[in-house]
Scaffold this motif. Structure first.
Motif, PDB file in Angstrom:
ATOM      1  N   LEU A 108       1.086  -1.112  -0.042  1.00  0.00           N
ATOM      2  CA  LEU A 108       0.055  -0.029   0.036  1.00  0.00           C
ATOM      3  C   LEU A 108       0.924   1.145  -0.191  1.00  0.00           C
ATOM      4  O   LEU A 108       1.955   1.204   0.587  1.00  0.00           O
ATOM      5  N   ASP A 219      -4.897  -6.721   2.108  1.00  0.00           N
ATOM      6  CA  ASP A 219      -4.055  -5.511   1.917  1.00  0.00           C
ATOM      7  C   ASP A 219      -3.954  -5.022   3.426  1.00  0.00           C
ATOM      8  O   ASP A 219      -2.681  -4.444   3.444  1.00  0.00           O
ATOM      9  N   SER A 222      -1.505  -7.342   5.004  1.00  0.00           N
ATOM     10  CA  SER A 222      -0.438  -7.056   4.746  1.00  0.00           C
ATOM     11  C   SER A 222       0.380  -5.665   5.369  1.00  0.00           C
ATOM     12  O   SER A 222       1.698  -5.878   5.316  1.00  0.00           O
TER      13      SER A 222
END
Length: 286
Positions: A108, A219, A222
């Motif tokens: 990200l 995400d 992560s």
């Protein structure tokens, strides 16, 4: 909890950090005031403003509009705790050369724009390329009795949190984690960002998607995996409502005992349900 003096801003192993640049959103203007509202039509241009996506601790109750952004934690070879701030880089935006600070964390885009609200966008340490200290420096303001053994500005270390799996302060459940109040991005003569540091056994569970955390979006998990280390996490400690400074396990207000509570207007945040959200970042001075 204390209200920071910038409520009305002045005018004027798992770890994976990959440098990358993503175009910033449309520039916006800022007016001074409690909400520091965006005024696209009349305000002077700045840099780094516009719609930003971030990962933060979630808002679970109260009038605040969203969560507070999570800061990637780094641990030095001597055990000192630091926050990652993205490196500065110049890009072209709307015919101007603008300095931005963005990098990839866990897949990200992590950006200095995450911190551009509540007047923080005017702090020297928020500026890309600023000569700022990334260490987490102790702020023993009386919130947590254990911090009375530290002096203002002492670097926080792993050893300060050695009892985190048992620590308690008589509020909520013991063993949920040990918090600290700290300052970050200190500059000579400038103002540091108020942050909260937490070491909790729940952090590694979030990072690894264990148990109830298996339902975290991929995400977000992560990002947490890349932004935490040795059960440490941190976030910008500015309530997104009226810019007060909340605290983890500071109140027995119903529902807040094991959360982050802002006593100004009873907003409650949960550091153990990280979320990806959007907001309109205020432009910093350019």
């Amino acid at each position: 909890m204390p209200v920071d003096e910038d409520k009305y801003p002045e005018e004027s192993g798992r770890r994976r950090f990959i440098k990358g640049v993503v175009g910033s959103a449309t520039l916006a203007g800022v007016t001074a005031g409690a909400g520091a509202s965006v005024n696209l039509a009349t305000s002077a241009p700045g840099a780094g403003g516009g719609t930003v996506e971030f990962v933060g601790i979630s808002l679970v109750d109260g009038p605040a509009p969203r969560g507070m952004p999570i800061i990637p934690v780094e641990i030095g070879s001597d055990g000192t705790l630091q926050g990652l701030f993205p490196e500065a880089e110049e890009v072209q935006q709307q015919g101007r050369t603008v300095t931005i600070a963005e990098t990839d964390v866990g897949g990200l885009t992590y950006s200095s724009s995450w911190f551009q609200y509540c007047g923080v966008q005017q702090y020297e340490g928020t500026q890309p390329g600023a000569d700022a200290d990334n260490a987490f420096l102790a702020k023993p303001d009386g919130t947590y009795e254990w911090m009375s053994d530290l002096s203002q500005g002492d670097p926080l270390t792993v050893d300060n949190f050695s009892d985190y799996e048992e620590w308690g302060n008589g509020i909520g459940k013991s063993g949920l984690g040990k918090p600290a109040m700290a300052n970050w991005r200190n500059t000579e003569g400038g103002r540091a960002m108020p942050i909260q540091v937490l070491r909790s056994p729940e952090v590694s569970k979030m990072a690894n998607g264990e148990g109830k955390y298996s339902e975290l979006p991929g995400d977000v998990q992560s990002y947490i995996g890349a932004a935490t280390d040795q059960d440490f996490m941190a976030w910008l400690d500015k309530c997104t409502h009226f810019c007060c400074v909340p605290g983890f396990k500071t109140s027995d207000y119903p529902g807040a005992e094991d959360g982050v509570y802002c006593q100004c207007h009873q907003s409650i945040y949960d550091p153990f349900t990280p979320v990806k959200e959007q907001f309109v970042a205020l432009p910093r001075p350019d």
